[in-house]
Design a protein around this motif. Structure first.
Motif, PDB file in Angstrom:
ATOM      1  N   PRO A 299       0.808  -1.223   0.000  1.00  0.00           N
ATOM      2  CA  PRO A 299       0.000   0.000   0.000  1.00  0.00           C
ATOM      3  C   PRO A 299       0.842   1.273   0.000  1.00  0.00           C
ATOM      4  CG  PRO A 299      -0.112  -1.118   2.137  1.00  0.00           C
ATOM      5  CD  PRO A 299       0.570  -2.047   1.202  1.00  0.00           C
TER       6      PRO A 299
ATOM      7  N   LYS B 110      -5.686   3.502   1.961  1.00  0.00           N
ATOM      8  CA  LYS B 110      -6.759   2.637   1.467  1.00  0.00           C
ATOM      9  C   LYS B 110      -6.290   1.179   1.544  1.00  0.00           C
ATOM     10  CE  LYS B 110      -8.940   6.016  -1.607  1.00  0.00           C
ATOM     11  NZ  LYS B 110      -9.349   6.339  -2.996  1.00  0.00           N
ATOM     12  N   PHE B 111      -6.125   0.696   2.781  1.00  0.00           N
ATOM     13  CA  PHE B 111      -5.643  -0.667   3.004  1.00  0.00           C
ATOM     14  C   PHE B 111      -6.749  -1.675   2.664  1.00  0.00           C
ATOM     15  CE2 PHE B 111      -3.469   1.715   6.612  1.00  0.00           C
ATOM     16  CZ  PHE B 111      -2.318   1.948   5.889  1.00  0.00           C
ATOM     17  N   SER B 112      -6.348  -2.862   2.275  1.00  0.00           N
ATOM     18  CA  SER B 112      -7.309  -3.933   2.020  1.00  0.00           C
ATOM     19  C   SER B 112      -6.674  -5.271   2.349  1.00  0.00           C
ATOM     20  CB  SER B 112      -7.774  -3.916   0.560  1.00  0.00           C
ATOM     21  OG  SER B 112      -6.679  -4.111  -0.315  1.00  0.00           O
ATOM     22  N   LEU B 113      -7.525  -6.233   2.680  1.00  0.00           N
ATOM     23  CA  LEU B 113      -7.072  -7.597   2.916  1.00  0.00           C
ATOM     24  C   LEU B 113      -6.931  -8.327   1.581  1.00  0.00           C
ATOM     25  CD1 LEU B 113      -9.401  -8.425   5.932  1.00  0.00           C
ATOM     26  CD2 LEU B 113      -6.980  -7.808   6.036  1.00  0.00           C
ATOM     27  N   THR B 114      -6.290  -9.469   1.590  1.00  0.00           N
ATOM     28  CA  THR B 114      -6.172 -10.253   0.359  1.00  0.00           C
ATOM     29  C   THR B 114      -7.563 -10.709  -0.090  1.00  0.00           C
ATOM     30  OG1 THR B 114      -5.811 -12.260   1.672  1.00  0.00           O
ATOM     31  CG2 THR B 114      -3.853 -11.112   0.863  1.00  0.00           C
ATOM     32  N   PRO B 115      -7.773 -10.840  -1.390  1.00  0.00           N
ATOM     33  CA  PRO B 115      -9.078 -11.316  -1.889  1.00  0.00           C
ATOM     34  C   PRO B 115      -9.366 -12.743  -1.425  1.00  0.00           C
ATOM     35  CG  PRO B 115      -7.755 -10.356  -3.654  1.00  0.00           C
ATOM     36  CD  PRO B 115      -6.845 -10.513  -2.476  1.00  0.00           C
TER      37      PRO B 115
ATOM     38  N   THR C 151      -0.659 -12.264   2.708  1.00  0.00           N
ATOM     39  CA  THR C 151      -0.659 -10.861   3.119  1.00  0.00           C
ATOM     40  C   THR C 151       0.771 -10.333   3.181  1.00  0.00           C
ATOM     41  OG1 THR C 151      -2.659 -11.216   4.432  1.00  0.00           O
ATOM     42  CG2 THR C 151      -1.328  -9.279   4.982  1.00  0.00           C
TER      43      THR C 151
ATOM     44  N   TYR D  53      -0.997   0.859   9.164  1.00  0.00           N
ATOM     45  CA  TYR D  53      -1.174  -0.464   8.555  1.00  0.00           C
ATOM     46  C   TYR D  53      -1.286  -1.532   9.644  1.00  0.00           C
ATOM     47  CZ  TYR D  53      -0.387  -4.458   5.409  1.00  0.00           C
ATOM     48  OH  TYR D  53      -0.502  -5.647   4.718  1.00  0.00           O
TER      49      TYR D  53
ATOM     50  N   ASN E  67      -8.641  -6.129  11.983  1.00  0.00           N
ATOM     51  CA  ASN E  67      -9.191  -7.278  11.253  1.00  0.00           C
ATOM     52  C   ASN E  67      -8.724  -8.616  11.832  1.00  0.00           C
ATOM     53  OD1 ASN E  67     -10.732  -6.330   8.656  1.00  0.00           O
ATOM     54  ND2 ASN E  67      -9.006  -4.926   8.898  1.00  0.00           N
TER      55      ASN E  67
ATOM     56  N   GLY F  41      -8.264 -11.157   8.798  1.00  0.00           N
ATOM     57  CA  GLY F  41      -9.181 -11.693   7.790  1.00  0.00           C
ATOM     58  C   GLY F  41      -9.180 -13.220   7.765  1.00  0.00           C
TER      59      GLY F  41
END
Length: 328
Positions: free
Chosen positions: A181, A185-190, A218, A238, A245, A318
């Motif tokens: 990142p 706008k952090f996101s977890l793995t799909p 991750t 982060y 999560n 997650g």
């Protein structure tokens, strides 16, 4: 709103994170690699010279032959294929009935002197877990270097030619890493199963490539990922995102619980991330552990409690993350 105080990982758990019986040896053969990927937690590159010595290699061979409880020997680096001890350790492990994993960057197959590696791996039935952080070229080249995607595709086609992804004893798995990142706008793995389907569809339709499984991993704030986050002033936020999560159902399945991570000097750690942060595994008497000590004590199970740090939230956020992909 992001909380201001990060909870120590150990405090997040209701009980100590204990070791189970050791069944996996993950051996980092060194830091020399033909690539210098932006997300590499090992900080490997062509300029690094560190690699395993004959003495430590001999100790590891003894360890592999002495302990039948070892089910898997996981060879990593750097590029493990180009480091001292790769073939002797692979062959000894297979002769002892162990599964051998090779963590490959794929492009090593086109470096002078390593063109035989795909055929060698197939002959010895080594399981290959290969990095392909996206199925689109621009994202891969941005993370791993110009031309890496095209070379990786050619390497996968070569592996398919030798039966990988087709023959039941020739397992070829791929690894997805998200982009590191650069904003908050952090996101977890799909979701792993869905992304695997997307990978398989795209690679088969465009390149006639097949493989077994996709592992989503991750990016933990260790090594170059940590440096990048610190440079962007995102490191603490982060970590807070990962903590927010936290999924307690992942803890039972953490890879650190049944593996030993061993560096090129013969030091022992609970996992590869602890190895890169120099957080040594310890006995209940607070002694640091080495391969020599494991041989001296005649046991792989000297550790009662796993050493933890704040980056452990990366493995428990997650669906969880491990060297074998999502945990739940």
């Amino acid at each position: 709103m992001i909380q201001t105080t990060l909870t120590p990982f150990k405090s997040k758990l209701n009980k100590p994170l204990t070791k189970n019986q050791i069944t996996v040896l993950q051996i980092n053969l060194g830091k020399r690699c033909n690539l210098a990927c932006t997300h590499c937690h090992v900080e490997a590159s062509p300029k690094r010279t560190e690699e395993i010595s004959p003495e430590i290699c001999h100790q590891l061979l003894e360890l592999i032959n002495r302990f039948p409880q070892i089910q898997t020997v996981d060879l990593t680096g750097g590029a493990p294929e180009m480091l001292y001890g790769f073939k002797p350790l692979a062959e000894a492990s297979r002769a002892a009935g162990k599964q051998v994993i090779v963590r490959s960057n794929l492009t090593i197959y086109f470096e002078k002197g390593f063109e035989d590696i795909p055929e060698y791996c197939a002959k010895n039935k080594l399981r290959i877990i290969a990095s392909l952080p996206c199925y689109q070229s621009a994202n891969v080249d941005r993370m791993r270097g110009s031309g890496v995607f095209d070379a990786s595709i050619k390497a996968l086609q070569k592996l398919n030619h030798f039966g990988y992804g087709k023959h039941p004893e020739l397992i070829l798995d791929l690894v997805y890493n998200p982009q590191v990142p650069s904003t908050e706008k952090f996101s977890l793995t799909p979701e792993q199963a869905k992304l695997e389907k997307d990978y398989k569809t795209y690679l088969e339709e465009h390149f006639d490539i097949c493989f077994n499984q996709l592992f989503t991993i991750t990016n933990l704030p260790v090594g170059r990922t940590k440096f990048h986050l610190e440079h962007k002033r995102l490191h603490k936020n982060y970590l807070h995102f990962l903590e927010a999560n936290f999924n307690p159902t992942t803890v039972e399945h953490l890879m650190c619980r049944n593996e030993l991570s061993i560096d090129y000097l013969g030091n022992v750690y609970d996992c590869d991330f602890n190895q890169m942060e120099n957080l040594s595994a310890k006995t209940n008497k607070n002694e640091k552990i080495t391969v020599a000590k494991l041989l001296e004590y005649g046991s792989l199970d000297l550790i009662q409690e796993v050493q933890t740090a704040t980056y452990c939230y990366g493995c428990t956020a997650g669906s969880g993350s491990s060297c074998g992909g999502s945990l739940v």
